[in-house]
Design a protein around this motif. Structure first.
Motif, PDB file in Angstrom:
ATOM      1  N   ARG A  98     -27.848  12.619 -33.329  1.00 12.69           N
ATOM      2  CA  ARG A  98     -28.416  11.399 -33.892  1.00 12.69           C
ATOM      3  C   ARG A  98     -29.801  11.733 -34.449  1.00 12.69           C
ATOM      4  NH1 ARG A  98     -24.556   7.341 -34.258  1.00 12.69           N
ATOM      5  NH2 ARG A  98     -23.278   7.340 -32.368  1.00 12.69           N
ATOM      6  N   TYR A 113     -32.313   9.827 -34.665  1.00  8.86           N
ATOM      7  CA  TYR A 113     -33.402   9.099 -34.035  1.00  8.86           C
ATOM      8  C   TYR A 113     -32.861   8.344 -32.827  1.00  8.86           C
ATOM      9  CZ  TYR A 113     -37.170   5.716 -33.338  1.00  8.86           C
ATOM     10  OH  TYR A 113     -38.171   4.957 -32.794  1.00  8.86           O
ATOM     11  N   GLY A 114     -33.675   8.165 -31.781  1.00  6.98           N
ATOM     12  CA  GLY A 114     -33.240   7.371 -30.639  1.00  6.98           C
ATOM     13  C   GLY A 114     -34.394   7.051 -29.722  1.00  6.98           C
ATOM     14  N   ARG A 115     -34.252   5.953 -28.969  1.00 10.70           N
ATOM     15  CA  ARG A 115     -35.252   5.573 -27.964  1.00 10.70           C
ATOM     16  C   ARG A 115     -34.538   5.366 -26.626  1.00 10.70           C
ATOM     17  NH1 ARG A 115     -39.272   0.959 -30.557  1.00 10.70           N
ATOM     18  NH2 ARG A 115     -40.335   2.319 -32.059  1.00 10.70           N
ATOM     19  N   ASN A 116     -35.234   5.780 -25.561  1.00 12.19           N
ATOM     20  CA  ASN A 116     -34.671   5.612 -24.220  1.00 12.19           C
ATOM     21  C   ASN A 116     -33.228   6.131 -24.146  1.00 12.19           C
ATOM     22  OD1 ASN A 116     -37.046   4.306 -23.330  1.00 12.19           O
ATOM     23  ND2 ASN A 116     -36.317   2.399 -24.265  1.00 12.19           N
ATOM     24  N   VAL A 117     -33.040   7.293 -24.728  1.00 11.01           N
ATOM     25  CA  VAL A 117     -31.695   7.869 -24.781  1.00 11.01           C
ATOM     26  C   VAL A 117     -31.372   8.567 -23.463  1.00 11.01           C
ATOM     27  CG1 VAL A 117     -30.231   9.559 -25.919  1.00 11.01           C
ATOM     28  CG2 VAL A 117     -31.792   8.162 -27.274  1.00 11.01           C
ATOM     29  N   HIS A 118     -30.213   8.292 -22.925  1.00  8.18           N
ATOM     30  CA  HIS A 118     -29.726   8.979 -21.729  1.00  8.18           C
ATOM     31  C   HIS A 118     -28.569   9.880 -22.145  1.00  8.18           C
ATOM     32  CE1 HIS A 118     -32.003   6.410 -18.889  1.00  8.18           C
ATOM     33  NE2 HIS A 118     -31.834   5.494 -19.843  1.00  8.18           N
TER      34      HIS A 118
END
Length: 337
Positions: free
Chosen positions: A274, A276-281
């Motif tokens: 991906r 871009y990502g936030r708070n990715v687990h």
């Protein structure tokens, strides 16, 4: 299922070639063999050329007492086999190489009017680790050290004897190891021929002890003679059939049935990237295949083919006594992205 073997067999010989670059070509200049009791050595300056040396080495084991023996070289598939194959063809009454991925997996060598045979194999296919690491892992006599980078054609044919070659000519050793090695020659000259043959024999002894230890351990655990198999995967399959298959049968499937089932298997690395990502687990599952094979039933027996409409297929899928590979066509709503 395979039957447990009644006794351990260790009919094998280890072999090692030392090579050097002569006029831009790698050629052997020393050979050693070890049968578990005695060693034999061969050195190029005793012969007209290296091919005569190789011929003499192979002839030394063309004896009735070695009939059925396996000859192991560490890296026979990719290296030593290239030098030996021409000689084996020259000496054999018949020869049967098995080549996979451009590597010599096993070479059957028959002689004396095809009455006796030897098999040349690569121990690296059975134990895919360097000999030095294997010696440490199996706690056997270790490889010694040797100044590979010191060897040249002039030095070999002049049979160098004198001071221990400089530290720079040794690979992958510490200065402490080098200094300890030098101490062995404080009262005598370092002799190229003697040290080459000693090093070559030690490699054979180390490899023999590693293989013998591994083969004995496998026999005690599984009742399988590892020397009956050419590689670690084939040995593991034999261990499985002997210890764990019990009264089940695994069908040998080929043709259209094989192609159909094979198409349902997908594996390997599956990566999603991906931008871009936030708070990715991020999650991963380790050893999923062996976990499923250990804890869930696997298909055995002879499969049958069912070619029908969706209601027939649905009936089969719901039957918990059946294990099925099903090919279906799926229609999705047009609005799904």
């Amino acid at each position: 299922p395979l039957q447990v073997k009644p006794y351990y067999i260790n009919k094998f010989i280890t072999m090692d070639l030392e090579t050097r670059n002569f006029n831009g070509t790698l050629v052997p200049y020393a050979i050693a063999l070890f049968d578990g009791e005695k060693s034999k050595t061969f050195y190029v300056t005793d012969y007209k050329n290296h091919e005569d040396m190789l011929i003499d080495a192979i002839k030394s084991i063309m004896q009735r007492r070695y009939h059925g023996y396996k000859i192991y070289l560490h890296n026979f598939s990719n290296f030593d086999g290239i030098f030996l194959f021409k000689i084996l063809v020259y000496l054999a009454d018949s020869i049967q190489p098995i080549i996979n991925d451009n590597r010599f997996v096993n070479t059957k060598f028959k002689f004396n009017d095809n009455k006796y045979k030897l098999e040349f194999r690569d121990s690296l296919l059975m134990l895919p680790v360097s000999l030095r690491k294997l010696a440490k892992a199996f706690d056997v006599e270790n490889k010694t050290i040797f100044p590979y980078n010191f060897i040249s054609e002039d030095i070999i044919f002049n049979n160098y004897a004198g001071e221990v070659p400089n530290y720079k000519y040794f690979d992958n050793i510490t200065e402490d190891e080098y200094n300890q090695y030098v101490q062995e020659f404080k009262d005598k000259p370092w002799n190229l021929r003697d040290e080459t043959l000693k090093y070559c024999v030690q490699d054979c002894v180390t490899l023999y002890q590693v293989l013998d230890t591994f083969f004995k351990q496998n026999f005690l655990m599984n009742g399988v003679n590892a020397s009956d198999y050419v590689s670690l995967p084939s040995l593991n399959y034999a261990n499985f059939r002997t210890r764990f298959l019990n009264n089940s049968e695994i069908s040998v499937i080929n043709g259209e049935m094989y192609d159909f089932i094979k198409d349902s298997y997908y594996g390997g690395a599956v990566d999603v990237y991906r931008p871009y990502g936030r708070n990715v687990h991020r999650y991963d599952v380790n050893s999923l295949y062996p976990y499923v094979m250990r804890n869930y039933p696997m298909p055995v027996g002879q499969p049958t083919v069912v070619d029908g409409d969706s209601s027939q297929i649905e009936t089969i899928i719901k039957d918990e006594t059946k294990f099925s590979f099903v090919e279906v066509d799926i229609e999705c709503p047009d609005k799904i992205n």
